[in-house]
Design a protein around this motif. Structure first.
Motif, PDB file in Angstrom:
ATOM      1  N   LYS A 181      51.118  25.499  48.052  1.00  4.56           N
ATOM      2  CA  LYS A 181      52.403  25.701  47.390  1.00  4.56           C
ATOM      3  C   LYS A 181      52.298  26.850  46.403  1.00  4.56           C
ATOM      4  O   LYS A 181      51.264  27.047  45.768  1.00  4.56           O
ATOM      5  N   PHE A 182      53.403  27.604  46.270  1.00  6.87           N
ATOM      6  CA  PHE A 182      53.408  28.741  45.363  1.00  6.87           C
ATOM      7  C   PHE A 182      54.836  29.053  44.937  1.00  6.87           C
ATOM      8  O   PHE A 182      55.807  28.548  45.529  1.00  6.87           O
ATOM      9  N   ASP A 183      54.957  29.873  43.888  1.00  2.54           N
ATOM     10  CA  ASP A 183      56.263  30.287  43.369  1.00  2.54           C
ATOM     11  C   ASP A 183      56.480  31.774  43.626  1.00  2.54           C
ATOM     12  O   ASP A 183      55.539  32.561  43.592  1.00  2.54           O
ATOM     13  N   LYS A 184      57.715  32.131  43.880  1.00  2.00           N
ATOM     14  CA  LYS A 184      58.076  33.539  44.023  1.00  2.00           C
ATOM     15  C   LYS A 184      59.491  33.711  43.486  1.00  2.00           C
ATOM     16  O   LYS A 184      60.441  33.122  44.015  1.00  2.00           O
ATOM     17  N   ASN A 185      59.633  34.498  42.403  1.00  2.41           N
ATOM     18  CA  ASN A 185      60.931  34.754  41.780  1.00  2.41           C
ATOM     19  C   ASN A 185      61.641  33.457  41.386  1.00  2.41           C
ATOM     20  O   ASN A 185      62.859  33.300  41.569  1.00  2.41           O
ATOM     21  N   GLY A 186      60.861  32.507  40.853  1.00  2.00           N
ATOM     22  CA  GLY A 186      61.441  31.255  40.383  1.00  2.00           C
ATOM     23  C   GLY A 186      61.745  30.246  41.470  1.00  2.00           C
ATOM     24  O   GLY A 186      62.305  29.182  41.186  1.00  2.00           O
ATOM     25  N   VAL A 187      61.403  30.544  42.711  1.00  2.00           N
ATOM     26  CA  VAL A 187      61.655  29.633  43.830  1.00  2.00           C
ATOM     27  C   VAL A 187      60.317  29.108  44.353  1.00  2.00           C
ATOM     28  O   VAL A 187      59.349  29.854  44.466  1.00  2.00           O
ATOM     29  N   LYS A 188      60.261  27.805  44.662  1.00  2.00           N
ATOM     30  CA  LYS A 188      59.034  27.206  45.164  1.00  2.00           C
ATOM     31  C   LYS A 188      58.998  27.262  46.693  1.00  2.00           C
ATOM     32  O   LYS A 188      59.993  26.973  47.370  1.00  2.00           O
ATOM     33  N   TYR A 189      57.826  27.606  47.199  1.00  3.31           N
ATOM     34  CA  TYR A 189      57.622  27.685  48.645  1.00  3.31           C
ATOM     35  C   TYR A 189      56.354  26.930  49.034  1.00  3.31           C
ATOM     36  O   TYR A 189      55.509  26.615  48.185  1.00  3.31           O
ATOM     37  N   GLN A 190      56.243  26.682  50.313  1.00  2.00           N
ATOM     38  CA  GLN A 190      55.053  26.025  50.852  1.00  2.00           C
ATOM     39  C   GLN A 190      54.598  26.731  52.118  1.00  2.00           C
ATOM     40  O   GLN A 190      55.376  26.873  53.064  1.00  2.00           O
ATOM     41  N   MET A 191      53.349  27.166  52.129  1.00  2.01           N
ATOM     42  CA  MET A 191      52.734  27.748  53.319  1.00  2.01           C
ATOM     43  C   MET A 191      52.016  26.625  54.070  1.00  2.01           C
ATOM     44  O   MET A 191      51.266  25.851  53.479  1.00  2.01           O
ATOM     45  N   THR A 192      52.245  26.538  55.375  1.00  2.00           N
ATOM     46  CA  THR A 192      51.666  25.462  56.183  1.00  2.00           C
ATOM     47  C   THR A 192      51.054  26.024  57.471  1.00  2.00           C
ATOM     48  O   THR A 192      51.673  26.844  58.143  1.00  2.00           O
ATOM     49  N   VAL A 193      49.846  25.548  57.791  1.00  7.47           N
ATOM     50  CA  VAL A 193      49.253  25.823  59.106  1.00  7.47           C
ATOM     51  C   VAL A 193      49.738  24.724  60.044  1.00  7.47           C
ATOM     52  O   VAL A 193      49.338  23.564  59.913  1.00  7.47           O
ATOM     53  N   GLU A 194      50.611  25.063  60.967  1.00  9.37           N
ATOM     54  CA  GLU A 194      51.230  24.061  61.829  1.00  9.37           C
ATOM     55  C   GLU A 194      50.411  23.772  63.080  1.00  9.37           C
ATOM     56  O   GLU A 194      50.514  22.679  63.648  1.00  9.37           O
ATOM     57  N   GLY A 195      49.631  24.725  63.536  1.00 14.49           N
ATOM     58  CA  GLY A 195      48.854  24.488  64.745  1.00 14.49           C
ATOM     59  C   GLY A 195      47.689  25.447  64.885  1.00 14.49           C
ATOM     60  O   GLY A 195      47.764  26.600  64.469  1.00 14.49           O
ATOM     61  N   VAL A 196      46.582  24.931  65.458  1.00 13.07           N
ATOM     62  CA  VAL A 196      45.403  25.751  65.749  1.00 13.07           C
ATOM     63  C   VAL A 196      44.937  25.376  67.152  1.00 13.07           C
ATOM     64  O   VAL A 196      44.686  24.194  67.431  1.00 13.07           O
ATOM     65  N   ASN A 197      44.821  26.352  68.031  1.00 12.97           N
ATOM     66  CA  ASN A 197      44.447  26.083  69.425  1.00 12.97           C
ATOM     67  C   ASN A 197      43.258  26.954  69.817  1.00 12.97           C
ATOM     68  O   ASN A 197      43.392  28.167  69.977  1.00 12.97           O
TER      69      ASN A 197
END
Length: 213
Positions: A181-197
């Motif tokens: 999770k991280f912030d950018k310009n006052g907005v919270k975001y979430q980076m997710t690894v959805e799949g690894v093959n």
């Protein structure tokens, strides 16, 4: 004068039999052991040959997949450059949806308490993309980046991660479901690894806007 062997014929016969049997056993054991060695050697060579064929097949499949992806990206670039094509219209629709979401968010923030006007819940930002080992995932809005250098047979990945407001992070044994999770310009975001093959050396990641805690 008779010899000792002539005087003891039974012992001579038994001794001779023992010597012959021992020699026969030694020769047989040597032949059997040599056959075992040859058998194991043949099996090892066969396994090594199959492994080489397997690796060669993987290499060919990876090359074919990379070529197909390259051609697909090229065709998609051509299509999106023409405003009349479906991909171009889809891209434009996403841009408009993003603008509407931002406008709705601003409207909600300006809405004062006690108003009888209904609140409009904005549509949160979301971006996801599949990519291959050796490539990078770059979120166009936040510039969060994942680069993958290796994928293991247990479907875990190794690489680097950059998210706004943080230094580059070294990734080790990262699997599906890993989040940051991280912030950018006052907005919270979430980076997710959805799949690894591991089989086709592909991954999928996403960046989504999340509620403030």
């Amino acid at each position: 004068m008779p010899s000792w062997f002539q005087e003891h014929p039974a012992f001579s016969i038994i001794s001779h039999t023992i010597v012959v049997a021992t020699a026969t056993w030694l020769v047989s054991s040597f032949v059997i052991d040599e056959n075992k060695v040859n058998l194991y050697k043949a099996k090892a060579e066969s396994a090594e040959s199959r492994a080489e064929q397997f690796n060669a097949k993987i290499s060919i499949l990876e090359s074919d997949l990379a070529n197909l992806k390259s051609e697909n990206d090229r065709y998609l670039t051509w299509l999106t450059s023409d405003p009349k094509t479906v991909p171009a219209m889809e891209k434009r629709i996403k841009e408009l949806e993003g603008s509407l979401a931002s406008a709705a968010l601003n409207k909600v923030s300006e809405h004062h308490e006690g108003s009888d006007q209904p609140l409009v819940k904005p549509k949160y930002y979301e971006f996801s993309k599949s990519f291959m080992k050796g490539e990078t995932f770059v979120d166009p809005k936040t510039n969060a980046v994942i680069g993958i250098s290796n994928i293991s047979i247990d479907n875990t990945a190794r690489g680097t991660l950059y998210i706004p407001g943080s230094e580059t992070i070294e990734l080790q044994n990262v699997g599906p479901g890993a989040t940051w999770k991280f912030d950018k310009n006052g907005v919270k975001y979430q980076m997710t690894v959805e799949g690894v093959n591991w089989l086709n050396n592909t991954l999928k990641a996403s960046v989504t806007e999340v509620d403030k805690e």
